[in-house]
Design an enzyme around this catalytic site. Structure first.
Site, PDB file in Angstrom:
ATOM      1  N   ASP A 205     -50.355  18.212 -98.200  1.00  0.00           N
ATOM      2  CA  ASP A 205     -51.296  18.529 -97.115  1.00  0.00           C
ATOM      3  C   ASP A 205     -51.626  17.325 -96.231  1.00  0.00           C
ATOM      4  OD1 ASP A 205     -51.455  21.162 -97.876  1.00  0.00           O
ATOM      5  OD2 ASP A 205     -53.260  20.896 -99.099  1.00  0.00           O
ATOM      6  N   VAL A 206     -51.698  16.142 -96.836  1.00  0.00           N
ATOM      7  CA  VAL A 206     -52.123  14.963 -96.078  1.00  0.00           C
ATOM      8  C   VAL A 206     -51.072  14.493 -95.082  1.00  0.00           C
ATOM      9  CG1 VAL A 206     -53.672  14.170 -97.898  1.00  0.00           C
ATOM     10  CG2 VAL A 206     -51.331  13.313 -97.833  1.00  0.00           C
TER      11      VAL A 206
END
Lengths: 463, 129
Positions: free
Chosen positions: A391-392
């Site tokens: 996600d990052v």
């Protein structure tokens, strides 16, 4: 309290402040920890020399048993299990606060706050609040521990009327505190404890595993406020100062974590975010095919790169891949590449988790950089090696306003010449959002266990 | 026999009186020492100022050391042991004392555990050689 005692407590407060101050840089950090130890020793010795403290033998036994247990656990614990260890430790502070408050209630004269049934109103209120915060910290930390350790499912547990129930319980605790202050009945004391235990559980169960960094920080903060509450009961400034330091530290860490996800603290607390259900829904819709590579390709390409940035995430911790990763980094450095590490604020399961794991694997701290420090460099980087993070790195956080992660600061790995993703499968990350990057031309997926993949690349580099 | 019983009665009456006086004195002492109610304002002053100190000190902590920060704060929040020691202090065996002893044990786990694990973490951070 004699003047000498007050001065000793003041010295110990100052040492605690200096111990936090020392953490501003790795070179001064160990001295800081030492200041903390000295401060604690002064506080304990000063208190034991209080004329009211006489049962030295029993105290020594309790202290030594506790100290041994704590030391043994701290020496043996694996660095990947740090988040759950910290959560477990917080629960102990919470329970200790409940015990101290109970003790003050049953024997107020030991604390100079009147006699049984004759405790001043102010002390009763402080006692009750300290107890409630301590009890919430205790059960809340146990649930957080269970989620991090895997005893309790990391999925958010949500049911209808959850927030209403919490509200009713919260109001109930306030009513109980009022009743307790009026007639000083021990029954009400224990009812406050029981209701706070329950609300501690209910507050944490709806929160998903990857939100635990926020929760662990929040509980860290609570344990501080509980100590400060007891400080009011004892009219002791040392406890108030230390409690405020710990309380603000935990609050700031929660804030940093929330900002790292672009979510409000309330949004995290309300829970229900992420979890496996959301993830599978997000992953199933896409039938595009990502390019899959193997370790030999990756080794070949990285050997011919000048600049490499490694982006570690929780997956690296789960696979215990940090040592293999560092070895891979060393080989790449030996072949002339510049290797650096980029850490997202919410990588891992507690603030700074990745930094500790990399330090454990002997990665020098000056090669490990924060998001702000390194993000611009991706565009001039040959290879971004993403290991156990997802996600990052997702550009949807910048482009897709409908995405659950929209607005979250991300590491711009997409700007690197070549991106490798080390993942176990195609599943989406915690937020349940598909990562557009997997399907880009310059992305190569390396499927497998993070440690295994690193070891295979090492073999490829050695040949 | 009757004399002894009268004496006993007298003694118990005196003891009663003494204990009454003692408890009155205790209450008076609390009130005249001023003071718990005064301490609240003083305590809140200290609390608010400490929050500011905490705010500035914690923001100056480098993000790389946020895990050790949690370790240290966990250890120092066990300063609650001060209260636990006072509770465990009396010689007599009361429930209050056992609560205190239990709290001493729990806080000791935290103090040693917190400082040792922080030291372990910090000893791993090394500069490029």
């Amino acid at each position: 309290m004699s003047n000498l005692t007050s001065v000793a407590y003041l010295v110990s407060s100052v040492l605690f402040i200096l111990s936090l101050r020392g953490l501003s840089h790795p070179t001064t950090a160990r001295r800081g920890n030492f200041y903390g130890i000295v401060g604690m020793a002064i506080a304990i010795i000063t208190t034991v020399s209080n004329p009211g403290v006489l049962s030295y033998k029993e105290i020594a036994i309790a202290f030594v048993i506790g100290g041994l247990i704590g030391s043994v656990i701290a020496v043996r614990i694996q660095m990947t299990a740090l988040p759950q260890l910290v959560a477990a430790f917080h629960s102990l502070v919470g329970l200790a606060a409940v015990f101290v408050a109970a003790s003050a209630f049953y024997n107020p004269s030991a604390f100079n706050i009147g006699t049984v049934g004759n405790i001043p109103l102010g002390s009763l209120i402080e006692m009750a609040i300290g107890t409630a915060i301590g009890a919430v910290t205790f059960t809340g930390s146990i649930i957080a521990f269970g989620k991090l350790q895997g005893f309790v499912s990391g999925n958010p547990l949500v049911f209808k009327g959850q927030h209403l129930l919490n509200l009713i319980l919260g109001l109930g605790i306030i009513a109980l505190i009022a009743k307790f202050c009026i007639d000083q009945n021990p029954e009400y004391f224990w009812m406050i404890v029981a209701a706070s235990f329950l609300i501690g559980v209910l507050l944490i169960v709806p929160i998903g595993g990857a939100d635990m960094p926020v929760i662990v920080s929040m509980l860290n903060s609570y344990s501080g406020w509980a100590a400060a509450g007891i400080g009011f009961t004892l009219s002791n400034n040392l406890l108030i100062i230390t409690g405020a330091l710990v309380g603000s530290s935990g609050a700031i860490l929660s804030y940093i974590m929330c900002k790292g996800m672009n979510r409000s603290f309330l949004n995290v607390l309300l829970g229900g975010f992420g979890g496996e259900q959301a993830a599978s829904e997000g992953g199933a819709k896409d039938d595009r095919v990502a390019k899959q590579g193997n370790a030999a390709d990756a080794a070949f390409m990285m050997k011919n790169s000048k600049t490499i940035i490694i982006v570690p995430g929780y997956g690296m911790a789960v696979a215990q891949a940090q040592h293999a990763l560092r070895e891979m980094g060393d080989l790449l450095k030996a072949s002339g590449a510049e290797v650096r590490y980029a850490i997202h604020p919410v990588a891992g399961r507690m603030p700074g988790h990745m930094n500790v794991l990399l330090a454990e694997a002997n990665v020098p701290y000056d090669e490990v950089l924060e998001l702000d420090e390194i993000n611009r460099d991706f565009s001039e980087t040959d290879v971004a090696f993403v290991i156990g993070a997802n996600d990052v790195t997702n550009p949807a956080a910048k482009t897709d306003k409908t995405s659950a992660i929209y607005g979250m600061p991300i590491l711009d790995v997409e700007n690197a010449g070549q991106v490798f993703f080390v993942k176990r499968g195609m599943a989406s990350g915690y937020a349940g959002v598909q990562n557009e990057l997997f399907f880009r031309d310059n992305t190569l997926m390396l499927f497998g266990d993070a440690k295994k993949v690193c070891e295979d690349i090492i073999k490829g580099l050695e040949n | 026999m009757s004399e002894i019983s009268i004496q006993l009665e007298n003694l118990s009456f005196k003891a009663q009186q003494l204990s009454d006086q003692a408890s009155q004195l205790a209450v008076a002492a609390v009130e005249s020492s001023g003071g718990h109610s005064d301490f609240i304002i003083f305590g809140i002053t200290v609390l608010v100022l400490s929050c500011f100190v905490g705010y500035y000190v914690v923001w100056s902590v480098t993000p790389a050391l946020h895990s050790p920060l949690m370790g240290v704060t966990n250890a120092i929040s066990s300063v609650i042991i001060v209260g636990a020691l006072l509770a465990a202090g009396p010689i007599d065996s009361t429930i209050s004392k056992y609560f205190g002893l239990a709290a001493v044990g729990l806080a000791a786990v935290n103090i040693f555990g917190g400082f040792v694990v922080t030291n372990r973490m910090l000893s791993m951070f090394k500069k490029k050689s």
